[in-house]
Design an enzyme around this catalytic site. Sequence first.
Site, mmCIF file in Angstrom:
data_model
loop_
_atom_site.group_PDB
_atom_site.id
_atom_site.type_symbol
_atom_site.label_atom_id
_atom_site.label_comp_id
_atom_site.label_asym_id
_atom_site.label_seq_id
_atom_site.Cartn_x
_atom_site.Cartn_y
_atom_site.Cartn_z
ATOM 1 C CG ASP A 35 -2.235 0.682 1.174
ATOM 2 O OD1 ASP A 35 -2.332 1.752 0.438
ATOM 3 O OD2 ASP A 35 -3.209 0.163 1.390
ATOM 4 C CG ASP A 72 -7.671 0.662 1.378
ATOM 5 O OD1 ASP A 72 -7.423 -0.005 0.490
ATOM 6 O OD2 ASP A 72 -7.564 2.009 1.399
ATOM 7 C CB ALA A 73 -8.087 -5.657 2.694
ATOM 8 C CE LYS A 74 -4.455 0.327 -1.572
ATOM 9 N NZ LYS A 74 -5.032 0.906 -0.459
ATOM 10 N NE ARG A 75 -5.681 -9.247 3.286
ATOM 11 C CZ ARG A 75 -5.613 -8.296 4.171
ATOM 12 N NH1 ARG A 75 -5.203 -7.120 3.864
ATOM 13 N NH2 ARG A 75 -5.818 -8.377 5.558
#
Lengths: 295, 295
Positions: A110, B105-108
């Site tokens: 991120d 909001d984890a952006k996995r």
Amino acid sequence: MMQRNGLFSIIFATMTRSELIRRIHAKQSYLCVGLDTDITKLPAHLRSHPDAVFEFNKAIIDATKDHCVSYKINTAFYESQGLKGWEAMEKTVHYIPETHLRIADAKRGDIGNTSSQYARTFFEAFPFDAVTVAPYMGEDSVRPFLEYDNKWTIVLGLTSNAGSMDFQKLVLSRPAGGPEAGEEKMLYERVLEKTASWGTTDNLMFVVGATRASDLAYIRTIIPDHFLLVPGVGAQGGSLEEVARYGLNKDCGLLVNASRAIIFADSSEQYAAKATIVAQEYAAEMKALGTGIGH
Amino acid sequence: MMQRNGLFSIIFATMTRSELIRRIHAKQSYLCVGLDTDITKLPAHLRSHPDAVFEFNKAIIDATKDHCVSYKINTAFYESQGLKGWEAMEKTVHYIPETHLRIADAKRGDIGNTSSQYARTFFEAFPFDAVTVAPYMGEDSVRPFLEYDNKWTIVLGLTSNAGSMDFQKLVLSRPAGGPEAGEEKMLYERVLEKTASWGTTDNLMFVVGATRASDLAYIRTIIPDHFLLVPGVGAQGGSLEEVARYGLNKDCGLLVNASRAIIFADSSEQYAAKATIVAQEYAAEMKALGTGIGH
């Protein structure tokens, strides 16, 4: 952990490159056991256990630790169980012997201030030695992980899934001039090259899937010296013999992960004994193939 | 949640596109408040509270909910606090009114069977309506999120950080033939186009940073109808006026996130009152700029 166990464990608590290489050669194994502990696949007799995931992991670790040098916890399988899963992950990582490289397969990444929080998660809140990181957001998303001394950042290079064709293998425009003019490169090559410049072979590894071994030979021309974490051997169909042939370097330079093929090799009460047998088979094949060029 | 609260909440528990648009127009706001609750930045009087993060979030949610349509929980700030942080995240997402779009909001993103576990995490173990996903691993890493009815997958397109230049803006090789021959595209454009083909405007949004508003105008030519989640307004320096000018479509099509600028606007005991004021200012500016072309 270091404080609690005193000087003896300080020696082991730092899994430097040279220490990792030493352990690989001593064991003649570069096996990483993947703890992708899917709660729906646990042996029936364990399912009613109040702490089933940890009980399972404990038995798997005890059963395999003599044949592997690393454990990889796939965070998704723990997060999907909510708080209880997070707790099982915490217990598991503390249970893994410090003599083994403890990898959080989390694929985080991120903006800088957020990646710093993820680095803190895996390197401070948990005692992992390494974490996998997704490169799409670029340098400031990777740097916070690299800032930790004696920890490893494992960046996605070329993954083992079908979707790796969608973006990782896109061909980039040829640079107009300069020393690289005329060379046609794919995105994943640029990711390897660029990311390699942010760290060193002492704190950076790459995920490189085993499903196309010919790619591995090419990747070794780009990053000859880095350790590669290679998933996809076993359940995903990659061949250990090909991975060894194209991936080994003089220091070994490989960690080959097997998850389902080991931990779910048997679904009866004999699952741990069967895990020992399969891990032993992997290790024996590694020994036969050699654990490094010239070894 | 749906079962517990009966029919009334079923109406709200599904944040469809039309419901989201209706709420935006009713409120004349497309503000998303980012709960990047950094424990080290909490007001001094809260720090000794045994449940400081949740107490803070509760007060922030109460103080801002009339001026926003969405909350975004940045998972990193919770994970870094270990088990306690995960618990604070759970309490917080349950506290967010179902009238607001709840974003993890984890952006996995991982291979298919692992992404399925992440989807289960945020859509089943937690009652999130949406989750951010990293595209590097391609289609099978994104699909498992899209398979959930009435949930949103928010894929990283062009992010707001400096590192977005490293890979997202790499120029791709021109296709040799076909209708696209001759067009020069950057990686993020291909990500937008390709990913858009996997979902619909009803289940897919994109993260598009606000720091380069001219990019936003161009992105609207590629994906005119999708909702965009736009971070980077406020603390990261983006201008709301420019985002509105280049990003609005006929249905609004924007969720503009502000985190630190709202939640840490004041570090005294008056932090919640100050958060109201700042959220109100954002909403007022949105109202003045209009919440959609023709509105």
